[in-house]
Design a protein around this motif. Structure first.
Motif, PDB file in Angstrom:
ATOM      1  N   LYS A   2       0.819  -1.203   0.000  1.00  0.00           N
ATOM      2  CA  LYS A   2       0.000   0.000   0.000  1.00  0.00           C
ATOM      3  C   LYS A   2       0.866   1.272   0.000  1.00  0.00           C
ATOM      4  O   LYS A   2       1.925   1.301   0.615  1.00  0.00           O
ATOM      5  CB  LYS A   2      -0.919   0.022   1.227  1.00  0.00           C
ATOM      6  N   ARG A   3       0.379   2.306  -0.678  1.00  0.00           N
ATOM      7  CA  ARG A   3       1.056   3.597  -0.668  1.00  0.00           C
ATOM      8  C   ARG A   3       0.625   4.393   0.558  1.00  0.00           C
ATOM      9  O   ARG A   3      -0.568   4.508   0.847  1.00  0.00           O
ATOM     10  CB  ARG A   3       0.707   4.409  -1.911  1.00  0.00           C
ATOM     11  N   GLU A   6      -0.726  11.138   2.889  1.00  0.00           N
ATOM     12  CA  GLU A   6      -1.084  11.965   4.038  1.00  0.00           C
ATOM     13  C   GLU A   6      -2.584  12.299   4.055  1.00  0.00           C
ATOM     14  O   GLU A   6      -3.251  12.183   5.080  1.00  0.00           O
ATOM     15  CB  GLU A   6      -0.268  13.255   4.024  1.00  0.00           C
ATOM     16  N   LEU A   7      -3.109  12.731   2.911  1.00  0.00           N
ATOM     17  CA  LEU A   7      -4.510  13.151   2.833  1.00  0.00           C
ATOM     18  C   LEU A   7      -5.092  12.755   1.486  1.00  0.00           C
ATOM     19  O   LEU A   7      -4.474  12.978   0.445  1.00  0.00           O
ATOM     20  CB  LEU A   7      -4.611  14.670   3.015  1.00  0.00           C
ATOM     21  N   VAL A   8      -6.275  12.156   1.515  1.00  0.00           N
ATOM     22  CA  VAL A   8      -6.995  11.793   0.295  1.00  0.00           C
ATOM     23  C   VAL A   8      -8.392  12.398   0.363  1.00  0.00           C
ATOM     24  O   VAL A   8      -9.064  12.325   1.403  1.00  0.00           O
ATOM     25  CB  VAL A   8      -7.104  10.258   0.133  1.00  0.00           C
ATOM     26  N   VAL A   9      -8.828  12.993  -0.726  1.00  0.00           N
ATOM     27  CA  VAL A   9     -10.184  13.552  -0.820  1.00  0.00           C
ATOM     28  C   VAL A   9     -10.890  12.904  -2.003  1.00  0.00           C
ATOM     29  O   VAL A   9     -10.385  12.943  -3.129  1.00  0.00           O
ATOM     30  CB  VAL A   9     -10.163  15.082  -1.014  1.00  0.00           C
ATOM     31  N   LEU A  26     -12.894   0.567  -4.972  1.00  0.00           N
ATOM     32  CA  LEU A  26     -12.379  -0.355  -3.956  1.00  0.00           C
ATOM     33  C   LEU A  26     -10.927  -0.720  -4.245  1.00  0.00           C
ATOM     34  O   LEU A  26     -10.105  -0.797  -3.326  1.00  0.00           O
ATOM     35  CB  LEU A  26     -13.244  -1.616  -3.891  1.00  0.00           C
ATOM     36  N   ARG A  27     -10.607  -0.939  -5.499  1.00  0.00           N
ATOM     37  CA  ARG A  27      -9.215  -1.244  -5.868  1.00  0.00           C
ATOM     38  C   ARG A  27      -8.309  -0.081  -5.475  1.00  0.00           C
ATOM     39  O   ARG A  27      -7.198  -0.292  -4.978  1.00  0.00           O
ATOM     40  CB  ARG A  27      -9.112  -1.496  -7.367  1.00  0.00           C
ATOM     41  N   TYR A  28      -8.769   1.135  -5.690  1.00  0.00           N
ATOM     42  CA  TYR A  28      -7.976   2.312  -5.305  1.00  0.00           C
ATOM     43  C   TYR A  28      -7.808   2.385  -3.787  1.00  0.00           C
ATOM     44  O   TYR A  28      -6.677   2.541  -3.293  1.00  0.00           O
ATOM     45  CB  TYR A  28      -8.639   3.575  -5.832  1.00  0.00           C
ATOM     46  N   LEU A  29      -8.899   2.260  -3.058  1.00  0.00           N
ATOM     47  CA  LEU A  29      -8.827   2.355  -1.595  1.00  0.00           C
ATOM     48  C   LEU A  29      -7.970   1.251  -0.994  1.00  0.00           C
ATOM     49  O   LEU A  29      -7.288   1.457   0.011  1.00  0.00           O
ATOM     50  CB  LEU A  29     -10.234   2.320  -0.996  1.00  0.00           C
ATOM     51  N   ASN A  30      -7.989   0.076  -1.613  1.00  0.00           N
ATOM     52  CA  ASN A  30      -7.157  -1.026  -1.133  1.00  0.00           C
ATOM     53  C   ASN A  30      -5.677  -0.831  -1.436  1.00  0.00           C
ATOM     54  O   ASN A  30      -4.833  -1.540  -0.902  1.00  0.00           O
ATOM     55  CB  ASN A  30      -7.628  -2.348  -1.744  1.00  0.00           C
ATOM     56  N   SER A  31      -5.366   0.131  -2.304  1.00  0.00           N
ATOM     57  CA  SER A  31      -3.971   0.355  -2.699  1.00  0.00           C
ATOM     58  C   SER A  31      -3.280   1.427  -1.867  1.00  0.00           C
ATOM     59  O   SER A  31      -2.082   1.649  -2.015  1.00  0.00           O
ATOM     60  CB  SER A  31      -3.902   0.761  -4.176  1.00  0.00           C
ATOM     61  N   ILE A  32      -4.035   2.113  -0.978  1.00  0.00           N
ATOM     62  CA  ILE A  32      -3.461   3.225  -0.221  1.00  0.00           C
ATOM     63  C   ILE A  32      -3.668   3.040   1.278  1.00  0.00           C
ATOM     64  O   ILE A  32      -4.545   2.302   1.711  1.00  0.00           O
ATOM     65  CB  ILE A  32      -4.068   4.578  -0.646  1.00  0.00           C
ATOM     66  N   GLU A 232      -4.947  13.834  -3.841  1.00  0.00           N
ATOM     67  CA  GLU A 232      -3.983  13.305  -2.878  1.00  0.00           C
ATOM     68  C   GLU A 232      -2.994  14.402  -2.487  1.00  0.00           C
ATOM     69  O   GLU A 232      -2.504  15.136  -3.354  1.00  0.00           O
ATOM     70  CB  GLU A 232      -3.204  12.137  -3.478  1.00  0.00           C
ATOM     71  N   PHE A 233      -2.719  14.495  -1.191  1.00  0.00           N
ATOM     72  CA  PHE A 233      -1.664  15.384  -0.717  1.00  0.00           C
ATOM     73  C   PHE A 233      -0.608  14.534  -0.034  1.00  0.00           C
ATOM     74  O   PHE A 233      -0.892  13.824   0.923  1.00  0.00           O
ATOM     75  CB  PHE A 233      -2.199  16.421   0.264  1.00  0.00           C
ATOM     76  N   HIS A 234       0.618  14.605  -0.570  1.00  0.00           N
ATOM     77  CA  HIS A 234       1.723  13.828   0.000  1.00  0.00           C
ATOM     78  C   HIS A 234       3.036  14.471  -0.425  1.00  0.00           C
ATOM     79  O   HIS A 234       3.149  15.022  -1.522  1.00  0.00           O
ATOM     80  CB  HIS A 234       1.660  12.375  -0.476  1.00  0.00           C
ATOM     81  N   ASN A 235       4.022  14.389   0.463  1.00  0.00           N
ATOM     82  CA  ASN A 235       5.334  14.994   0.203  1.00  0.00           C
ATOM     83  C   ASN A 235       5.202  16.462  -0.184  1.00  0.00           C
ATOM     84  O   ASN A 235       5.851  16.958  -1.122  1.00  0.00           O
ATOM     85  CB  ASN A 235       6.077  14.226  -0.894  1.00  0.00           C
TER      86      ASN A 235
END
Length: 274
Positions: A2-3, A6-9, A26-32, A232-235
């Protein structure tokens, strides 16, 4: 693997409608593995809710959200117009899940103002029956579009979006989107927010808006009907995630099984809330 994000909307999932892409979501949510997940309105489509159509794939999304909230993810469910009945339960909390009408977060030491955006839509606020009629027409358009795209895929051709074509070519639609983005941004600037994050118009976007009073970043998470997009907010960076650009590396994950739920019982549960 999983990745970490920090924040997903995400917004405008419209569970309970034929156009919803629940399996892809579901595939997306299972990947993060998000620290914070913001569900920015119209996740469950109560306007179109029918006891005859709420498939297992849609129920899996609800279970996945609850699973995240019972573990390490802060989950905020912001109400929209299609799931407005949840506004009766503003400030309700279950584990790390909280229902609210709007949300203010600190992101990278900057102020973020998050809300669905239907407050700007006069047809929703003052003529709900017109908006609901439009919603049914949109659902029919998506069903037809899905059928056309099925044939196009069989022929090895690219998918086509009727709705996007209409939005991009009808002047009133283009103006509405532009006015929506500008209104949200100007209000954010007036209230000293650095970010304003919306959904509602199914139009993914990240852009800077400036006027004489200041500037802000306008963001829109799009939808899981046509664009299959999320913010997505990350880095220290914002990005728009598009499922179509990443589906080749997202693995099917059916490890989280959900038991069959009788549709009549599900309808009774929803009726209790409404």
């Amino acid at each position: 693997m999983k990745r970490d994000v920090e924040l997903v909307v995400i917004s405008d999932v419209h569970l309970g409608t034929y156009g919803c892409k629940a399996k892809e979501l579901l595939r997306y949510l299972n990947s993060i593995q998000p620290k914070t997940l913001v569900l920015n309105g119209d996740i469950i489509d109560i306007w179109q809710f029918k006891k005859s159509y709420f498939p297992k794939s849609h129920l899996k999304i609800i279970k996945k959200i609850i699973s995240l909230a019972t573990k390490s993810t802060d989950v905020y469910y912001i109400t929209g117009n299609h799931d407005e009945f949840f506004r009766k339960f503003t400030d309700f909390e279950l584990e790390k899940l909280k229902v609210c009408n709007k949300l203010c977060l600190t992101v990278n030491n900057k102020k973020a103002w998050i809300f669905h955006g239907d407050v700007f839509d006069a047809s929703v606020q003052h003529s709900k029956w017109i908006a609901k009629l439009g919603g049914k027409g949109y659902d029919l358009l998506i069903i037809i579009n899905n059928l056309v795209n099925w044939f196009l895929e069989k022929l090895g051709k690219e998918k086509y979006s009727f709705s996007k074509k209409i939005k991009n070519n009808v002047k009133k639609a283009v103006k509405y989107i532009g006015d929506f983005e500008l209104t949200a941004s100007e209000l954010a600037i007036d209230n000293n927010y650095d970010y304003v994050i919306c959904g509602h118009i199914h139009q993914p976007q990240i852009r800077e808006v400036a006027n004489k009073k200041g500037s802000c970043t306008y963001l829109n998470s799009g939808d899981w009907i046509e664009n299959l997009s999320a913010l997505e907010f990350h880095n220290n960076e914002w990005e728009i995630f598009y499922y179509e650009d990443h589906k080749h590396i997202l693995k099917e994950d059916d490890s989280e099984e959900i038991p069959d739920i009788n549709h009549t019982d599900l309808m009774k549960i929803v009726t209790q809330f409404t």
